[in-house]
Design a protein around this motif. Structure first.
Motif, PDB file in Angstrom:
ATOM      1  N   LYS A  45       0.829  -1.210   0.000  1.00  0.00           N
ATOM      2  CA  LYS A  45       0.000   0.000   0.000  1.00  0.00           C
ATOM      3  C   LYS A  45       0.862   1.259   0.000  1.00  0.00           C
ATOM      4  O   LYS A  45       0.619   2.200   0.761  1.00  0.00           O
ATOM      5  N   VAL A  46       1.910   1.244  -0.824  1.00  0.00           N
ATOM      6  CA  VAL A  46       2.759   2.437  -0.976  1.00  0.00           C
ATOM      7  C   VAL A  46       2.957   2.690  -2.470  1.00  0.00           C
ATOM      8  O   VAL A  46       2.647   1.831  -3.287  1.00  0.00           O
ATOM      9  N   ARG A  47       3.477   3.861  -2.791  1.00  0.00           N
ATOM     10  CA  ARG A  47       3.753   4.164  -4.187  1.00  0.00           C
ATOM     11  C   ARG A  47       4.907   3.287  -4.660  1.00  0.00           C
ATOM     12  O   ARG A  47       5.777   2.907  -3.876  1.00  0.00           O
ATOM     13  N   ARG A  48       4.907   3.023  -5.968  1.00  0.00           N
ATOM     14  CA  ARG A  48       5.916   2.129  -6.528  1.00  0.00           C
ATOM     15  C   ARG A  48       7.326   2.657  -6.283  1.00  0.00           C
ATOM     16  O   ARG A  48       8.234   1.904  -5.955  1.00  0.00           O
ATOM     17  N   GLY A  49       7.470   3.984  -6.416  1.00  0.00           N
ATOM     18  CA  GLY A  49       8.793   4.578  -6.213  1.00  0.00           C
ATOM     19  C   GLY A  49       9.321   4.342  -4.806  1.00  0.00           C
ATOM     20  O   GLY A  49      10.532   4.214  -4.595  1.00  0.00           O
ATOM     21  N   ALA A  50       8.403   4.247  -3.840  1.00  0.00           N
ATOM     22  CA  ALA A  50       8.821   4.104  -2.446  1.00  0.00           C
ATOM     23  C   ALA A  50       9.506   2.770  -2.171  1.00  0.00           C
ATOM     24  O   ALA A  50      10.382   2.684  -1.308  1.00  0.00           O
ATOM     25  N   VAL A  51       9.100   1.709  -2.907  1.00  0.00           N
ATOM     26  CA  VAL A  51       9.762   0.426  -2.670  1.00  0.00           C
ATOM     27  C   VAL A  51      10.985   0.260  -3.574  1.00  0.00           C
ATOM     28  O   VAL A  51      11.835  -0.581  -3.314  1.00  0.00           O
ATOM     29  N   GLY A  52      11.054   1.083  -4.609  1.00  0.00           N
ATOM     30  CA  GLY A  52      12.130   0.948  -5.586  1.00  0.00           C
ATOM     31  C   GLY A  52      13.519   0.992  -4.968  1.00  0.00           C
ATOM     32  O   GLY A  52      14.362   0.127  -5.245  1.00  0.00           O
ATOM     33  N   LEU A  53      13.729   1.976  -4.082  1.00  0.00           N
ATOM     34  CA  LEU A  53      15.053   2.125  -3.468  1.00  0.00           C
ATOM     35  C   LEU A  53      15.421   0.897  -2.647  1.00  0.00           C
ATOM     36  O   LEU A  53      16.543   0.396  -2.727  1.00  0.00           O
ATOM     37  N   LEU A  54      14.439   0.429  -1.869  1.00  0.00           N
ATOM     38  CA  LEU A  54      14.686  -0.751  -1.025  1.00  0.00           C
ATOM     39  C   LEU A  54      15.017  -1.970  -1.892  1.00  0.00           C
ATOM     40  O   LEU A  54      15.936  -2.732  -1.584  1.00  0.00           O
ATOM     41  N   ILE A  55      14.255  -2.133  -2.972  1.00  0.00           N
ATOM     42  CA  ILE A  55      14.488  -3.287  -3.852  1.00  0.00           C
ATOM     43  C   ILE A  55      15.886  -3.203  -4.462  1.00  0.00           C
ATOM     44  O   ILE A  55      16.632  -4.186  -4.464  1.00  0.00           O
ATOM     45  N   ASN A  56      16.247  -1.987  -4.926  1.00  0.00           N
ATOM     46  CA  ASN A  56      17.582  -1.837  -5.525  1.00  0.00           C
ATOM     47  C   ASN A  56      18.676  -2.181  -4.530  1.00  0.00           C
ATOM     48  O   ASN A  56      19.684  -2.801  -4.881  1.00  0.00           O
ATOM     49  N   GLU A  57      18.444  -1.797  -3.277  1.00  0.00           N
ATOM     50  CA  GLU A  57      19.416  -2.092  -2.226  1.00  0.00           C
ATOM     51  C   GLU A  57      19.540  -3.613  -2.023  1.00  0.00           C
ATOM     52  O   GLU A  57      20.642  -4.154  -1.923  1.00  0.00           O
ATOM     53  N   LEU A  58      18.382  -4.297  -1.999  1.00  0.00           N
ATOM     54  CA  LEU A  58      18.390  -5.752  -1.791  1.00  0.00           C
ATOM     55  C   LEU A  58      18.997  -6.477  -2.990  1.00  0.00           C
ATOM     56  O   LEU A  58      19.660  -7.500  -2.827  1.00  0.00           O
ATOM     57  N   ILE A  59      18.791  -5.916  -4.184  1.00  0.00           N
ATOM     58  CA  ILE A  59      19.390  -6.515  -5.387  1.00  0.00           C
ATOM     59  C   ILE A  59      20.913  -6.351  -5.324  1.00  0.00           C
ATOM     60  O   ILE A  59      21.662  -7.301  -5.566  1.00  0.00           O
ATOM     61  N   ALA A  60      21.344  -5.152  -4.894  1.00  0.00           N
ATOM     62  CA  ALA A  60      22.788  -4.891  -4.803  1.00  0.00           C
ATOM     63  C   ALA A  60      23.448  -5.826  -3.790  1.00  0.00           C
ATOM     64  O   ALA A  60      24.593  -6.235  -3.952  1.00  0.00           O
ATOM     65  N   GLU A  61      22.698  -6.187  -2.736  1.00  0.00           N
ATOM     66  CA  GLU A  61      23.261  -7.091  -1.719  1.00  0.00           C
ATOM     67  C   GLU A  61      23.166  -8.551  -2.125  1.00  0.00           C
ATOM     68  O   GLU A  61      23.613  -9.437  -1.386  1.00  0.00           O
ATOM     69  N   GLY A  62      22.514  -8.822  -3.245  1.00  0.00           N
ATOM     70  CA  GLY A  62      22.417 -10.206  -3.705  1.00  0.00           C
ATOM     71  C   GLY A  62      21.342 -11.012  -3.002  1.00  0.00           C
ATOM     72  O   GLY A  62      21.330 -12.237  -3.063  1.00  0.00           O
ATOM     73  N   LEU A  63      20.420 -10.338  -2.300  1.00  0.00           N
ATOM     74  CA  LEU A  63      19.347 -11.075  -1.615  1.00  0.00           C
ATOM     75  C   LEU A  63      18.142 -11.279  -2.529  1.00  0.00           C
ATOM     76  O   LEU A  63      17.381 -12.224  -2.379  1.00  0.00           O
ATOM     77  N   VAL A  64      17.965 -10.335  -3.463  1.00  0.00           N
ATOM     78  CA  VAL A  64      16.826 -10.408  -4.370  1.00  0.00           C
ATOM     79  C   VAL A  64      17.357 -10.272  -5.790  1.00  0.00           C
ATOM     80  O   VAL A  64      18.349  -9.565  -6.005  1.00  0.00           O
ATOM     81  N   PHE A  65      16.758 -10.951  -6.752  1.00  0.00           N
ATOM     82  CA  PHE A  65      17.116 -10.672  -8.139  1.00  0.00           C
ATOM     83  C   PHE A  65      15.860 -10.453  -8.967  1.00  0.00           C
ATOM     84  O   PHE A  65      14.763 -10.869  -8.602  1.00  0.00           O
TER      85      PHE A  65
END
Ligand SMILES: [Zn+2]
Length: 403
Positions: A45-65
């Motif tokens: 229930k948040v704007r797409r942009g709001a999760v974008g940063l978190l997702i990019n961070e998790l991708i950079a850490e190799g936890l999410v692809f």
């Protein structure tokens, strides 16, 4: 709602909300994968942009692809988010009287190759030595840097602080240390937990949106392991013993239990108890060892019952009745929404369900208690190994402690 303990609390700092949102993203990706960024934002229930940063961070850490483009009816096809298991794995170990099982799992607890097992050595040092050798052989094949750790499920009481095995009656262990020697021999992080508790953790952890409400996990094997999750948290009690329903007596005059007492639920429903009743003699660890006097297993017994052996059928039915009576105690004590049941005996669930449910109905205090959902988790899903794997990966996904 959980209240704040006024003597023991942690104040939310700057970054706390970010840490929580990060765990929420990880948990939602894990339970809904593959999931698009847009759906994730909708769920949160948040704007797409709001999760974008978190997702990019998790991708950079190799936890999410992000990958594996999915199918949508029209328009552009979104990329989907997955927990990144490609480069990491965990080792899961299930120690039982006769055999010890080993599974290589991904970060979501799915097996990556066939489960292996070996006869459980007599003494804990021998077990640690053989287990370490086998684990190191797997690590050599799978890649050392990618192993996240070793999760070990044991059929006994595990000290919450020291992780020593205080008492494992079926194994005959008292105050046994396996964490440190195994960690030293493998140079991997090792996590040790009671098998019933590990199963309950993994069950509550892997469930999706229907995970609301309290659950109980009962695993029937050489002994009986029970894990209870209340308000989303594993019930541990003061000494990590809470939930040991296997040692609640059905009758104080009953058969001798591995714990030394008589009439425990375990002494009526464990595999050894069922075989003892069928054979008219006590079957213990010695007698059930491979190649010894009694090589009959519960699987054999089920086969005999299906083949028309009336005594085998009677034996299974009485185990079913005792199972139901014990489950009624658990239902009366915990009032869960769901009871998960695993173990070799569940292969005969079609033969036993009626008598188990009758046993529950006979003792359930509230008539609706007898409607409690009982979900069988088949042995081929390896719930104890999945539980052991969860011990390693859960800390990555767990909510940060803030209150
Ligand atoms: Zn007992």
């Amino acid at each position: 709602m959980r209240s704040i303990d006024p003597r023991d609390f942690r104040v939310a700092r700057r970054g706390t909300s970010r840490a929580i949102n990060r765990q929420i993203v990880l948990t939602l990706v894990r339970t809904h994968q593959p999931i698009s960024r847009a759906d994730l934002a909708r769920l949160m229930k948040v704007r797409r942009g709001a999760v974008g940063l978190l997702i990019n961070e998790l991708i950079a850490e190799g936890l999410v692809f992000e990958g594996a483009k999915g199918q949508t009816r029209r328009g552009r096809r979104p990329k989907f988010l997955h927990i990144d298991s490609r480069e990491r794995y965990v080792l899961a170990v299930d120690i039982r009287i006769t055999r010890t099982f080993v599974m290589v799992a991904d970060l979501v607890g799915r097996p990556l190759r066939e489960v292996t097992s070996f006869p459980t050595p007599r003494t804990p040092p021998e077990l640690v030595r053989e287990l370490a050798q086998r684990l190191l052989a797997i690590v050599a094949e799978q890649g050392a840097g990618r192993c996240q750790g070793v999760g070990v499920a044991v059929p006994g009481v595990v000290d919450e602080t020291t992780r020593r095995v205080r008492h494992a009656p079926t194994l005959g262990w008292k105050d046994v240390v396996i964490l440190e020697p195994l960690a030293a021999a493998t140079r991997l992080p090792v996590f040790v937990e009671n098998s019933g508790k590990a199963c309950a953790l993994s069950q509550t952890w892997s469930s999706q949106a229907d995970a609301k409400g309290d659950i109980v996990f009962v695993t029937i094997s050489d002994g009986v392991g029970v894990g209870v999750v209340v308000n989303g948290e594993l019930l541990r009690g003061r000494h990590n013993i809470a939930g040991e329903f296997g040692h609640v007596p059905l009758s104080i005059e009953g058969p001798r239990c591995s714990c030394g007492a008589t009439g425990c639920w375990e002494a009526y429903v464990s595999n050894l108890a069922t075989l003892s009743r069928y054979l008219g003699q006590t079957v213990d660890q010695e007698k059930s060892a491979p190649g010894s006097a009694v090589s009959l297993t519960v699987e054999d017994l089920i086969e005999r019952a299906r083949g028309g052996d009336a005594r085998a059928m009677d034996t299974l039915q009485s185990t079913g009745r005792y199972l139901g009576l014990g489950l009624a105690s658990i239902i009366n004590a915990i009032d869960p929404v769901r009871v998960f049941l695993s173990g070799e005996i569940t292969a005969a669930w079609d033969l036993l369900e009626g008598v188990v449910r009758a046993g529950v109905a006979e003792r359930a205090l509230n008539p609706s208690g007898s409607d409690t959902e009982i979900v069988v988790v088949p042995p081929q899903e390896y719930p104890r190994l999945r539980g052991a794997a969860t011990l390693v990966v859960m800390p990555t996904f767990a909510a940060p402690a803030i209150a």
